[in-house]
Write an enzyme that holds these catalytic residues in place. Structure first.
Site, mmCIF file in Angstrom:
data_model
loop_
_atom_site.group_PDB
_atom_site.id
_atom_site.type_symbol
_atom_site.label_atom_id
_atom_site.label_comp_id
_atom_site.label_asym_id
_atom_site.label_seq_id
_atom_site.Cartn_x
_atom_site.Cartn_y
_atom_site.Cartn_z
ATOM 1 C CG ASP A 19 -55.941 77.133 -113.541
ATOM 2 O OD1 ASP A 19 -55.822 76.083 -114.202
ATOM 3 O OD2 ASP A 19 -55.576 78.244 -113.963
ATOM 4 C CG ASN A 67 -62.445 73.596 -119.563
ATOM 5 O OD1 ASN A 67 -62.920 73.613 -118.433
ATOM 6 N ND2 ASN A 67 -61.322 74.268 -119.856
HETATM 7 C C1 FPP Z 1 -58.067 73.294 -114.391
HETATM 8 O O1 FPP Z 1 -56.762 72.786 -114.343
HETATM 9 C C2 FPP Z 1 -59.014 72.280 -114.026
HETATM 10 C C3 FPP Z 1 -60.043 71.830 -114.811
HETATM 11 C C4 FPP Z 1 -60.323 72.323 -116.168
HETATM 12 C C5 FPP Z 1 -60.926 70.758 -114.361
HETATM 13 C C6 FPP Z 1 -61.392 70.874 -112.943
HETATM 14 C C7 FPP Z 1 -61.800 69.537 -112.526
HETATM 15 C C8 FPP Z 1 -61.508 68.967 -111.323
HETATM 16 C C9 FPP Z 1 -60.852 69.664 -110.207
HETATM 17 C C10 FPP Z 1 -61.805 67.565 -111.050
HETATM 18 C C11 FPP Z 1 -63.169 67.065 -111.207
HETATM 19 C C12 FPP Z 1 -64.247 67.848 -110.590
HETATM 20 C C13 FPP Z 1 -65.371 67.280 -110.077
HETATM 21 C C14 FPP Z 1 -66.521 68.129 -109.698
HETATM 22 C C15 FPP Z 1 -65.460 65.840 -109.875
HETATM 23 P P1 FPP Z 1 -55.944 72.736 -115.694
HETATM 24 O O2 FPP Z 1 -56.175 71.440 -116.338
HETATM 25 O O3 FPP Z 1 -56.294 73.931 -116.540
HETATM 26 O O4 FPP Z 1 -54.479 72.868 -115.164
HETATM 27 P P2 FPP Z 1 -53.246 73.573 -115.886
HETATM 28 O O5 FPP Z 1 -53.600 75.024 -116.037
HETATM 29 O O6 FPP Z 1 -52.127 73.347 -114.936
HETATM 30 O O7 FPP Z 1 -53.068 72.873 -117.191
#
Ligand code: FPP
Length: 241
Positions: A19, A67
């Protein structure tokens, strides 16, 4: 499958809720996808540090069933990032002993992504140094519901009797049926929630909520979290000795 190293000091299976990509990008006045790209790059570093830390299984939460509520641009960007990541990393993963698996419901994913996922699973099926599991369109409740549907079908077909449904048989229908339960679940970015991740499997896991945003989660931070797990005493509901 039962946890095989109940008393070991090293977590055999570490699961991570990655996250904080959005906030990391925002702090740099860049679009959210910039953060997701930086987050994707981190996975390789963490994965590469697993063998020396004694971590055999690494599971990462890449996209949840919730998501899809994000903007269409972010969802499309993440899907395209998964495709690019698989294409770019496939040979490296295969050559470095990583067995890759995907969990989650593939039904909503585009065929070309599912084909890449299937190919990578097949390509790496003989590897055994580290087992990387990537959760895409994954939700713990959805997984239990899908498992129950399959189980109910087996009862209808008389392959399984209702009286034999128990804590041993039900997890055989989960996406994770070949994996041990996670010993340690890490969530980055300071949020203390489990957000529908590995609900059944993490019943006895240790949790570590850390403030670092995922793109800043280096192998040094990972090693510290793994070391702090080693100090904990897991009792699985029993008394301490
Ligand atoms: C959460 O951060 C992250 C995600 C929903 C996506 C996770 C994906 C990756 C780390 C990259 C791609 C993965 C692979 C396997 C290639 P957020 O967007 O919720 O962050 P925030 O809470 O700060 O908005």
């Amino acid at each position: 499958m039962k946890n095989l190293n109940k008393n070991s000091k090293t977590p055999n299976h570490v699961a991570i809720i990655m996250d904080g990509n959005g906030r990391w990008a925002q702090a740099r006045r860049r679009p959210r996808l910039f953060g997701h790209r930086a987050g994707a790059a981190r996975i390789r570093e963490i994965l590469e540090s697993c063998p020396k830390l004694g971590v055999k299984y690494l599971t990462v939460f890449a996209f949840s069933t919730e998501n899809w509520k994000r903007t269409q641009a972010e969802v499309a960007g993440l899907m395209s990032l998964f495709e690019k990541y698989i294409r770019k990393e496939a040979a490296n993963l295969k050559d470095n002993g990583v067995r890759v698996r995907f969990i989650g419901d593939r039904i909503r994913l585009e065929d070309k992504l599912v084909d890449l996922m299937d190919d990578l699973e097949l390509m790496t099926q003989d590897n055994d140094l580290v087992h990387l599991t990537v959760a895409i369109n994954y939700g713990g409740r959805d997984e239990v519901a899908r498992a129950t549907r399959r189980l109910a079908r087996d009862v209808e077909l008389k392959k399984l009797s209702a009286k034999d449904v128990n804590e041993e048989t039900l997890p055989k229908y989960l996406d994770t049926h070949v994996l041990p339960d996670p010993d340690l679940v890490i969530r980055t970015s300071g949020e203390a929630r489990i957000s529908n991740f590995l609900l059944w499997q993490s019943a006895y896991s240790e949790y570590e909520f850390i403030d670092t945003l995922w793109p800043d989660f280096t192998s040094e931070v990972f090693a510290k979290v793994v070391a702090s797990y080693s100090q904990r005493s897991r009792r699985f509901g029993g008394a301490s000795v």
